[in-house]
Write a protein that holds these residues in place. Structure first.
Motif, PDB file in Angstrom:
ATOM      1  N   HIS A 213       0.828  -1.214   0.000  1.00 30.74           N
ATOM      2  CA  HIS A 213       0.000   0.000   0.000  1.00 30.74           C
ATOM      3  C   HIS A 213       0.859   1.259   0.000  1.00 30.74           C
ATOM      4  O   HIS A 213       0.684   2.149  -0.832  1.00 30.74           O
ATOM      5  CB  HIS A 213      -0.941   0.011   1.215  1.00 30.74           C
ATOM      6  CG  HIS A 213      -1.699   1.291   1.339  1.00 30.74           C
ATOM      7  ND1 HIS A 213      -2.882   1.525   0.675  1.00 30.74           N
ATOM      8  CD2 HIS A 213      -1.420   2.431   2.019  1.00 30.74           C
ATOM      9  CE1 HIS A 213      -3.298   2.743   0.948  1.00 30.74           C
ATOM     10  NE2 HIS A 213      -2.430   3.313   1.768  1.00 30.74           N
TER      11      HIS A 213
ATOM     12  N   HIS B  32       3.010   1.685  -3.123  1.00 27.70           N
ATOM     13  CA  HIS B  32       2.144   2.075  -4.239  1.00 27.70           C
ATOM     14  C   HIS B  32       1.754   3.546  -4.151  1.00 27.70           C
ATOM     15  O   HIS B  32       1.766   4.259  -5.150  1.00 27.70           O
ATOM     16  CB  HIS B  32       0.898   1.187  -4.255  1.00 27.70           C
ATOM     17  CG  HIS B  32      -0.117   1.572  -5.268  1.00 27.70           C
ATOM     18  ND1 HIS B  32       0.115   1.517  -6.621  1.00 27.70           N
ATOM     19  CD2 HIS B  32      -1.382   2.030  -5.138  1.00 27.70           C
ATOM     20  CE1 HIS B  32      -0.957   1.912  -7.273  1.00 27.70           C
ATOM     21  NE2 HIS B  32      -1.878   2.236  -6.398  1.00 27.70           N
ATOM     22  N   ARG B  33       1.420   4.002  -2.984  1.00 25.58           N
ATOM     23  CA  ARG B  33       0.976   5.387  -2.788  1.00 25.58           C
ATOM     24  C   ARG B  33       2.136   6.377  -2.808  1.00 25.58           C
ATOM     25  O   ARG B  33       1.931   7.565  -2.991  1.00 25.58           O
ATOM     26  CB  ARG B  33       0.217   5.513  -1.471  1.00 25.58           C
ATOM     27  CG  ARG B  33      -1.102   4.767  -1.432  1.00 25.58           C
ATOM     28  CD  ARG B  33      -2.233   5.537  -2.038  1.00 25.58           C
ATOM     29  NE  ARG B  33      -2.505   6.681  -1.192  1.00 25.58           N
ATOM     30  CZ  ARG B  33      -2.900   7.860  -1.643  1.00 25.58           C
ATOM     31  NH1 ARG B  33      -3.067   8.064  -2.926  1.00 25.58           N
ATOM     32  NH2 ARG B  33      -3.121   8.859  -0.814  1.00 25.58           N
TER      33      ARG B  33
ATOM     34  N   PRO C 236       5.501   6.213  -4.702  1.00 23.81           N
ATOM     35  CA  PRO C 236       6.549   5.657  -5.571  1.00 23.81           C
ATOM     36  C   PRO C 236       7.904   6.311  -5.288  1.00 23.81           C
ATOM     37  O   PRO C 236       8.004   7.524  -5.146  1.00 23.81           O
ATOM     38  CB  PRO C 236       6.068   6.005  -6.983  1.00 23.81           C
ATOM     39  CG  PRO C 236       4.600   6.278  -6.846  1.00 23.81           C
ATOM     40  CD  PRO C 236       4.398   6.799  -5.461  1.00 23.81           C
TER      41      PRO C 236
ATOM     42  N   TYR D  76       6.249  -7.918  -7.328  1.00 25.38           N
ATOM     43  CA  TYR D  76       5.272  -6.887  -6.972  1.00 25.38           C
ATOM     44  C   TYR D  76       5.923  -5.529  -6.718  1.00 25.38           C
ATOM     45  O   TYR D  76       5.302  -4.488  -6.897  1.00 25.38           O
ATOM     46  CB  TYR D  76       4.467  -7.299  -5.729  1.00 25.38           C
ATOM     47  CG  TYR D  76       3.550  -8.458  -6.005  1.00 25.38           C
ATOM     48  CD1 TYR D  76       2.288  -8.265  -6.560  1.00 25.38           C
ATOM     49  CD2 TYR D  76       3.938  -9.772  -5.731  1.00 25.38           C
ATOM     50  CE1 TYR D  76       1.444  -9.332  -6.830  1.00 25.38           C
ATOM     51  CE2 TYR D  76       3.111 -10.846  -5.986  1.00 25.38           C
ATOM     52  CZ  TYR D  76       1.861 -10.617  -6.539  1.00 25.38           C
ATOM     53  OH  TYR D  76       1.034 -11.673  -6.803  1.00 25.38           O
TER      54      TYR D  76
ATOM     55  N   THR E  22       6.266   0.086  -7.035  1.00 25.18           N
ATOM     56  CA  THR E  22       5.464  -1.072  -7.413  1.00 25.18           C
ATOM     57  C   THR E  22       5.656  -1.320  -8.908  1.00 25.18           C
ATOM     58  O   THR E  22       5.828  -0.394  -9.693  1.00 25.18           O
ATOM     59  CB  THR E  22       3.963  -0.860  -7.122  1.00 25.18           C
ATOM     60  OG1 THR E  22       3.539   0.393  -7.656  1.00 25.18           O
ATOM     61  CG2 THR E  22       3.664  -0.914  -5.637  1.00 25.18           C
TER      62      THR E  22
ATOM     63  N   ASP F  39       4.000  -3.206 -12.449  1.00 23.55           N
ATOM     64  CA  ASP F  39       2.621  -3.270 -12.966  1.00 23.55           C
ATOM     65  C   ASP F  39       1.808  -4.295 -12.176  1.00 23.55           C
ATOM     66  O   ASP F  39       0.655  -4.053 -11.820  1.00 23.55           O
ATOM     67  CB  ASP F  39       2.617  -3.638 -14.451  1.00 23.55           C
ATOM     68  CG  ASP F  39       3.131  -2.505 -15.336  1.00 23.55           C
ATOM     69  OD1 ASP F  39       3.160  -1.338 -14.879  1.00 23.55           O
ATOM     70  OD2 ASP F  39       3.508  -2.786 -16.494  1.00 23.55           O
TER      71      ASP F  39
ATOM     72  N   ARG G 220       1.053  -2.793  -8.778  1.00 20.25           N
ATOM     73  CA  ARG G 220       0.017  -1.751  -8.857  1.00 20.25           C
ATOM     74  C   ARG G 220      -1.362  -2.378  -8.986  1.00 20.25           C
ATOM     75  O   ARG G 220      -2.323  -1.935  -8.358  1.00 20.25           O
ATOM     76  CB  ARG G 220       0.296  -0.806 -10.023  1.00 20.25           C
ATOM     77  CG  ARG G 220       1.377   0.211  -9.718  1.00 20.25           C
ATOM     78  CD  ARG G 220       1.532   1.251 -10.823  1.00 20.25           C
ATOM     79  NE  ARG G 220       2.131   0.709 -12.033  1.00 20.25           N
ATOM     80  CZ  ARG G 220       3.436   0.503 -12.199  1.00 20.25           C
ATOM     81  NH1 ARG G 220       4.290   0.801 -11.233  1.00 20.25           N
ATOM     82  NH2 ARG G 220       3.895   0.020 -13.332  1.00 20.25           N
TER      83      ARG G 220
ATOM     84  N   ALA H 252      -2.336  -3.783  -5.562  1.00 20.25           N
ATOM     85  CA  ALA H 252      -2.629  -2.682  -4.638  1.00 20.25           C
ATOM     86  C   ALA H 252      -3.994  -2.069  -4.945  1.00 20.25           C
ATOM     87  O   ALA H 252      -4.761  -1.746  -4.034  1.00 20.25           O
ATOM     88  CB  ALA H 252      -1.534  -1.624  -4.707  1.00 20.25           C
ATOM     89  N   GLN H 253      -4.303  -1.919  -6.228  1.00 23.18           N
ATOM     90  CA  GLN H 253      -5.599  -1.363  -6.623  1.00 23.18           C
ATOM     91  C   GLN H 253      -6.746  -2.298  -6.251  1.00 23.18           C
ATOM     92  O   GLN H 253      -7.790  -1.852  -5.776  1.00 23.18           O
ATOM     93  CB  GLN H 253      -5.606  -1.051  -8.121  1.00 23.18           C
ATOM     94  CG  GLN H 253      -4.714   0.119  -8.470  1.00 23.18           C
ATOM     95  CD  GLN H 253      -4.463   0.257  -9.961  1.00 23.18           C
ATOM     96  OE1 GLN H 253      -4.758  -0.655 -10.755  1.00 23.18           O
ATOM     97  NE2 GLN H 253      -3.900   1.378 -10.353  1.00 23.18           N
TER      98      GLN H 253
ATOM     99  N   THR I 159      -0.365   8.471  -5.992  1.00 24.72           N
ATOM    100  CA  THR I 159      -1.326   7.671  -6.765  1.00 24.72           C
ATOM    101  C   THR I 159      -2.733   8.005  -6.336  1.00 24.72           C
ATOM    102  O   THR I 159      -3.037   8.148  -5.167  1.00 24.72           O
ATOM    103  CB  THR I 159      -1.090   6.155  -6.577  1.00 24.72           C
ATOM    104  OG1 THR I 159      -1.236   5.822  -5.203  1.00 24.72           O
ATOM    105  CG2 THR I 159       0.283   5.753  -7.093  1.00 24.72           C
TER     106      THR I 159
ATOM    107  N   GLU J 244      -6.582   6.629  -6.975  1.00 22.69           N
ATOM    108  CA  GLU J 244      -7.369   5.500  -7.530  1.00 22.69           C
ATOM    109  C   GLU J 244      -8.630   6.011  -8.173  1.00 22.69           C
ATOM    110  O   GLU J 244      -9.314   6.812  -7.730  1.00 22.69           O
ATOM    111  CB  GLU J 244      -7.723   4.505  -6.410  1.00 22.69           C
ATOM    112  CG  GLU J 244      -6.546   4.019  -5.615  1.00 22.69           C
ATOM    113  CD  GLU J 244      -5.583   3.133  -6.352  1.00 22.69           C
ATOM    114  OE1 GLU J 244      -6.002   2.429  -7.271  1.00 22.69           O
ATOM    115  OE2 GLU J 244      -4.403   3.156  -6.044  1.00 22.69           O
TER     116      GLU J 244
END
Length: 157
Positions: free
Chosen positions: A43, A46-47, A49, A79, A96, A98, A101, A104-105, A155, A157
């Motif tokens: 998380h 991802h949020r 980078p 990951y 992250t 692909d 990501r 995480a999404q 990021t 969403e």
């Protein structure tokens, strides 16, 4: 400090709310052989980078050893990727992939669905009251850092 009657009603509601809030992602994580520590690492990488390992340790408040084990799995399984810092090659920056990501999404969508469903059952404007309650639950010394982290996360969403 004066002795107060324990707030078992709210304590237990928080325990059960957290149990159910994490249950949806836990099912998906379990299928991959992962746990909540993997979720938290994924998380925040991802949020944020390019987050430094040292900064991630500060956010999660875990030991370097604990992070190392979880991070190794996420890197080995594709990951998360690590890059050297541009000025200091000893510095490790995390991103992250692909694949990361996407996971995480998926995890954040499960939690967003539960949050939105709950907020819809409450009176209008309740999401701000919930936000304020959660903010005030954070240790006073950490609040500004948390707000800064949330507002700087890149990021959406």
């Amino acid at each position: 400090m004066p002795e107060t009657t324990p707030r078992f009603d709210l304590i237990e509601l928080l325990f059960f709310a957290y149990r159910d809030f994490t249950d949806d992602p836990d099912v998906l994580l379990n299928e991959l052989g992962y746990g909540r520590a993997h979720h938290r690492v994924l998380h925040f990488v991802h949020r944020n980078p390019g987050i430094r390992v040292s900064d991630l340790l500060g956010i999660l408040k875990i030991t370097k050893q604990s992070l190392g084990r979880v991070l190794k799995q996420l890197v080995d399984e594709g990951y998360i990727e690590q890059q050297h810092g541009p000025l200091d090659r000893r510095e490790r920056l995390l991103f992250t992939t692909d694949k990361g990501r996407l996971l995480a999404q998926q995890l954040s969508q499960l939690q967003t669905k539960r949050i939105n469903k709950t907020i819809e059952l409450m009176p209008p404007g309740s999401d701000e009251i919930v936000r304020q309650f959660l903010y005030l639950m954070i240790d006073e010394n950490d609040r500004n850092d948390v707000v800064r982290l949330i507002s700087q996360s890149t990021t959406k969403e």
